[in-house]
Design an enzyme around this catalytic site. Sequence first.
Site, PDB file in Angstrom:
ATOM      1  N   HIS A 264       0.891  -1.235   0.099  1.00  0.00           N
ATOM      2  CA  HIS A 264       0.006   0.123  -0.060  1.00  0.00           C
ATOM      3  C   HIS A 264       0.960   1.164  -0.047  1.00  0.00           C
ATOM      4  O   HIS A 264       0.638   1.962  -0.943  1.00  0.00           O
ATOM      5  CB  HIS A 264      -1.044  -0.211   1.167  1.00  0.00           C
ATOM      6  CG  HIS A 264      -1.946  -1.256   1.188  1.00  0.00           C
ATOM      7  ND1 HIS A 264      -2.666  -1.371  -0.020  1.00  0.00           N
ATOM      8  CD2 HIS A 264      -2.239  -2.146   2.244  1.00  0.00           C
ATOM      9  CE1 HIS A 264      -3.510  -2.621   0.451  1.00  0.00           C
ATOM     10  NE2 HIS A 264      -3.182  -2.970   1.719  1.00  0.00           N
ATOM     11  N   ASP A 315      -5.146  -8.266  -3.322  1.00  0.00           N
ATOM     12  CA  ASP A 315      -5.526  -7.988  -1.940  1.00  0.00           C
ATOM     13  C   ASP A 315      -6.810  -8.588  -1.510  1.00  0.00           C
ATOM     14  O   ASP A 315      -7.027  -9.807  -1.257  1.00  0.00           O
ATOM     15  CB  ASP A 315      -5.346  -6.306  -1.527  1.00  0.00           C
ATOM     16  CG  ASP A 315      -5.177  -6.114  -0.371  1.00  0.00           C
ATOM     17  OD1 ASP A 315      -5.405  -6.853   0.623  1.00  0.00           O
ATOM     18  OD2 ASP A 315      -5.291  -4.892   0.056  1.00  0.00           O
TER      19      ASP A 315
END
Length: 438
Positions: A264, A315
């Site tokens: 991220h 993810d």
Amino acid sequence: MSVYWAEYAWLPDGAAAGVRLDVVDGRITTVAAGTEAPDGATRLPGLTVPGLANAHSHAFHRALRGRTQADRGTFWTWRSQMYARADTLTPDSYHALARAVYAEMALAGITCVGEFHYLHHAPGGRPYADPNAMSEALVAAAADAGIRITLLDTCYLSGAIGKPLEGPQLRFGDHTAEGWAERVAAFAPAGHARAGAALHSVRGVPADQIAPVVRWAEENGAPLHVHLSEQPAENEACLAAYGVTPTRLLADHGVLGPRTSVVHATHLTGDDVTLIGGSSTWTCACPTTERDLADGIGAFRTLAGAGSPISLGSDSHAVIDLFEEARAVELDERLRTGVRGHWPAPELLRTAFAHDSLGWPDAGSLTVGARADLVTIATDTPRTAGFTASTAAEIVVFAASSSDVRSVVVDGRQVVAGGTHQTIDVGRALAEALGGHP
């Protein structure tokens, strides 16, 4: 020996026509462009690219697809629904779900997954008879689906900085990092799998517990992954507790480096970017999840310019489509800056081949000696019609979708043919694994 003939193939120098690929024992032994299809060769019409690497996965999050979109809220409200789903899984049910999810990945051209795995124990934190039963379920699921896996076994010790695990989180913890290392040391994955390490985040691992995880990764030559600065609240809590940003905390504890991936990396300072890039730490971008959870837009172009190679992950599996992840890296940057053209399409395409970040440096290219991972994308669909060799990267990155994948070969074995998984009815398997969980 198996012989494949690709109408077009993405080689290190770009797209080439008429490429013969000989495969022996799962390895490419010949790459010859400008050839006619030899007798007996398996023809691959379209564009054949190396296998895709999904560098960040939470397999059980797939159960939330389509079931959280009506709820107004933030990452933190979504997280409570994720925890509730995690609390229902057993080794058997997790195997069934992950098997279907990994088969969905195979259909999308993914030949290796990095599973960021923290759902270790039974409800309440009670260890299973085999403390690695959930790890075994995931590794078996990948084998069933025909893809490789790097099991990024995750150390997760606190519910927030200074707070203990509670409720469903109790399933994640090993009490101490030394306890985590002891459990992980007892796990010996099969040949299609490799063991890696992960720190959940600076929220999930106290600073004084980081060192044993870093040491285990170093001693085993394993990749090390960590969620980083996904939310501003994480940065604020870290500054309050330690007086530094999460990135600086990781740097001060020896986490950053070329075997490490930060996932991220959405809310960074300029100093953070310098620390990540200067240490050649990987950055894993997961833009479809980052937008789904309203996390924000990461400065991936800036990080790459500073020296951080970029990988991609699906993810939470809001979608499983690495072409969409790649194009979102560019398109989100356009929204952030108001300017187009930050990433050349070939560079974006290469982010989908980042097997190095998962500890498989011999995969991700169509070269002699590489693993024979061949993903063929149709070039005659409504999305890809008009394809030429000179526009190959642009068509794939900015127009193609996972639905355009027609053939997938993993380590020389055909897993997907004609757009169909060869051993799993993926839609049925997903429906069965997800059934009964409103």
